[in-house]
Write an enzyme that holds these catalytic residues in place. Structure first.
Site, PDB file in Angstrom:
ATOM      1  N   GLU A 191     -11.577  -1.457  12.417  1.00 60.89           N
ATOM      2  CA  GLU A 191     -12.459  -1.626  11.371  1.00 60.89           C
ATOM      3  C   GLU A 191     -13.934  -1.983  11.769  1.00 60.89           C
ATOM      4  O   GLU A 191     -14.389  -3.097  11.211  1.00 60.89           O
ATOM      5  CB  GLU A 191     -12.038  -2.514  10.331  1.00 60.89           C
ATOM      6  CG  GLU A 191     -10.576  -1.896   9.642  1.00 60.89           C
ATOM      7  CD  GLU A 191      -9.772  -2.769   8.846  1.00 60.89           C
ATOM      8  OE1 GLU A 191     -10.272  -3.650   8.433  1.00 60.89           O
ATOM      9  OE2 GLU A 191      -8.505  -2.322   8.407  1.00 60.89           O
ATOM     10  N   GLU A 385     -13.288  -4.528   1.159  1.00 59.59           N
ATOM     11  CA  GLU A 385     -12.974  -3.338   1.876  1.00 59.59           C
ATOM     12  C   GLU A 385     -14.334  -2.501   1.807  1.00 59.59           C
ATOM     13  O   GLU A 385     -14.466  -1.940   0.595  1.00 59.59           O
ATOM     14  CB  GLU A 385     -11.786  -2.555   1.123  1.00 59.59           C
ATOM     15  CG  GLU A 385     -10.494  -3.175   1.052  1.00 59.59           C
ATOM     16  CD  GLU A 385      -9.910  -3.085   2.809  1.00 59.59           C
ATOM     17  OE1 GLU A 385     -10.253  -2.618   3.589  1.00 59.59           O
ATOM     18  OE2 GLU A 385      -8.841  -3.862   2.751  1.00 59.59           O
TER      19      GLU A 385
HETATM   20  O1  0X9 Z   1      -3.902  -4.708   4.184  1.00 57.30           O
HETATM   21  C1  0X9 Z   1      -4.661  -5.278   4.559  1.00 57.30           C
HETATM   22  O2  0X9 Z   1      -4.726  -6.044   5.342  1.00 57.30           O
HETATM   23  C2  0X9 Z   1      -6.076  -5.015   3.906  1.00 57.30           C
HETATM   24  N1  0X9 Z   1      -6.513  -3.740   3.892  1.00 57.30           N
HETATM   25  S1  0X9 Z   1      -6.731  -2.927   5.371  1.00 57.30           S
HETATM   26  O3  0X9 Z   1      -6.957  -1.568   4.965  1.00 57.30           O
HETATM   27  N2  0X9 Z   1      -8.192  -3.329   5.662  1.00 57.30           N
HETATM   28  O4  0X9 Z   1      -5.717  -3.009   6.047  1.00 57.30           O
HETATM   29  C3  0X9 Z   1      -5.813  -5.952   2.467  1.00 57.30           C
HETATM   30  C4  0X9 Z   1      -5.521  -7.106   2.204  1.00 57.30           C
HETATM   31  C5  0X9 Z   1      -5.610  -7.550   0.680  1.00 57.30           C
HETATM   32  N3  0X9 Z   1      -4.336  -7.756   0.284  1.00 57.30           N
HETATM   33  C6  0X9 Z   1      -3.599  -7.004  -0.839  1.00 57.30           C
HETATM   34  N4  0X9 Z   1      -4.276  -5.805  -1.083  1.00 57.30           N
HETATM   35  N5  0X9 Z   1      -2.523  -7.054  -1.170  1.00 57.30           N
HETATM   36 ZN    ZN Z   2      -8.358  -4.497   7.517  1.00 51.59          ZN
END
Ligand code: 0X9
Ligand code: ZN
Length: 424
Positions: A191, A385
């Site tokens: 990222e 995001e």
């Molecule tokens: O899954 C993650 O760690 C985050 N998204 S990513 O695509 N950058 O990996 C989001 C973390 C936030 N938590 C939830 N959506 N539950």
């Molecule tokens: Zn991430």
């Protein structure tokens, strides 16, 4: 992650729209998983040995998505009835037994051939670890009265996690009574845009330090910016000159697979929903909470600074602003805090145009930075995001993402002094 409500997909997957696990299981009998594709004629050989697949798999709602995360799927894109992402072969083979239909799959080598972009040639504007450190050093050298630069700890491979402090009164590790804000990027290696946004924020604040609004924040707040929380993962991702879609850090696991998902390694309901105990999974939570030097460094940094009021962790991609809880499917119980989270989210998304929502409305995922920071320290902690439709959106995206997110960050600084004033 990316959310697309695409008309074609809506009609194409309409038959699966109401399917729960049992319907999915029946669907599986009627519609078996696509046959394994023949290896591409031009496989990305630099990914040899990476046994992940890029798959499209049925998932009707956040509960299905959480189950898939538990099964080791690294969810990258969310559509109406399906999700897309990476999964290790051994975990993919178990999805059918769990009632999920794999609608399509291809090896990461084939996927890479279609999505490759060189780094740094095509994306020279992005900062690798060395360039990030140099940029921070230059910002610090050019602004000696306002800044100090220090490492909050070392990574698995011994790289420094650099942190720029913007505070004309207190330098380095000196404590401060001023309300503090902490901005972080690049928990996930691939990222890279999140590093750029955090770096861009530092440059913006210092370039405008004499403008009254910014000067006021510099004179009253304690601001920390650590753009690259997972430098090993970011470097590993670009090491071959071609992207590897590497998410985790570079810990060599007990089974010789690489990496722990740092955003599943914090001690907040560690490794319950939305995380995997399997070392090969991209959502691998590690052997125990805070097993990784990177998350321990963040933990110790935060615990040593009781003045921290707000935190922003930049990720990509989907154009979202997320707030706790991520690890449990209930709103923040403290009503005042929930209202502050919602008001801050509204304030920031007015500048970014992103969608604000509670993290677990997307899927439940335990062990992330923001849940831990809020649960353990009461910090108003957010995940952004960033925008885009890929982890590698090209250099043209940087300025746009920085411009939007700097405005949101300046808003966050504006409420860091007294978050609860938002309730008035
Ligand atoms: O899954 C993650 O760690 C985050 N998204 S990513 O695509 N950058 O990996 C989001 C973390 C936030 N938590 C939830 N959506 N539950
Ligand atoms: Zn991430």
């Amino acid at each position: 992650m990316k959310i697309i409500l695409h008309a074609f997909l809506l009609s194409a997957f309409v038959s699966a729209a109401a399917a729960g696990p049992f319907e999915q299981l029946r669907g599986r009998l009627a519609l078996p998983a696509a046959p394994e594709p023949a290896l591409d004629a031009r496989p990305a050989s630099y990914l040899a040995g990476d046994d992940r697949y890029w798959i499209t798999v049925t998932a009707d709602d956040k509960y299905d998505r959480t189950t898939l995360l538990n099964a080791g799927l690294d969810i990258v894109e969310i559509r109406k009835d399906t999700v897309l992402g990476f999964i290790a072969r051994s975990e993919m083979d178990q999805l059918a037994a769990k009632g999920f239909i794999v609608k399509s799959r291809q090896t990461i080598q084939n996927y890479a051939e279609k999505h490759l972009k060189d780094f740094p040639a095509a994306d020279a504007a992005y900062h690798n670890f060395k360039e990030t450190a140099e940029t921070l050093r230059k910002l610090a050298a050019d602004n000696p009265r306002e800044t100090s630069l220090f490492s909050i700890g070392k990574t698995v491979e011994g790289r420094d996690i650099w942190c720029l402090r913007i505070n004309p009164s207190e330098k380095g590790l000196e404590p401060s009574a001023r309300p503090a804000a902490f901005f972080m990027g690049n928990h996930h290696g691939r990222e890279h845009l999140s590093n750029e946004v955090a770096l861009g924020l530092a440059a913006h604040l210092l370039a405008r330090k004499d403008e009254p609004e910014i000067r006021n924040y510099l004179d009253t707040l304690d601001i920390y910016i650590a753009p690259m929380t997972n430098p090993d993962g970011a470097e590993y991702d670009i090491q071959t000159g071609k992207y590897r879609w590497h998410r985790k850090n570079t810990r060599i696991n007990s089974d010789k697979t690489i990496g722990v998902d740092l955003n599943r390694n914090y001690d907040s309901l560690w490794c319950q929903a939305g995380a995997s105990h399997s070392p090969s999974a991209d959502t691998y939570c590690g052997p125990y909470a805070f097993s990784e030097p990177e998350t321990r460094a963040v933990k110790e940094f935060i615990e040593a600074r009781p003045n921290l009021k707000t935190l922003m962790s930049y990720h990509s991609y989907s154009s979202l602003l997320l707030y706790p809880w991520a690890g449990k499917d209930v709103p923040v119980e403290n009503e005042k805090d929930r209202k502050v989270f919602e008001a801050m989210a509204k304030g920031m998304t007015a500048f970014t145009g992103y969608r604000a929502q509670q993290s677990s409305d997307l899927y439940t995922a335990t062990g992330d930075t923001t849940d831990w920071a809020y649960a353990a320290r009461g910090i108003f902690a957010f995940t952004t995001e960033l925008e885009g439709t890929t982890f590698y959106p090209g250099a043209a995206m940087i300025d746009k993402a920085v411009a939007r997110n700097v405005k949101a960050a300046v808003y966050l600084l504006g409420v860091t002094g007294d978050p609860y004033k938002l309730l008035n």
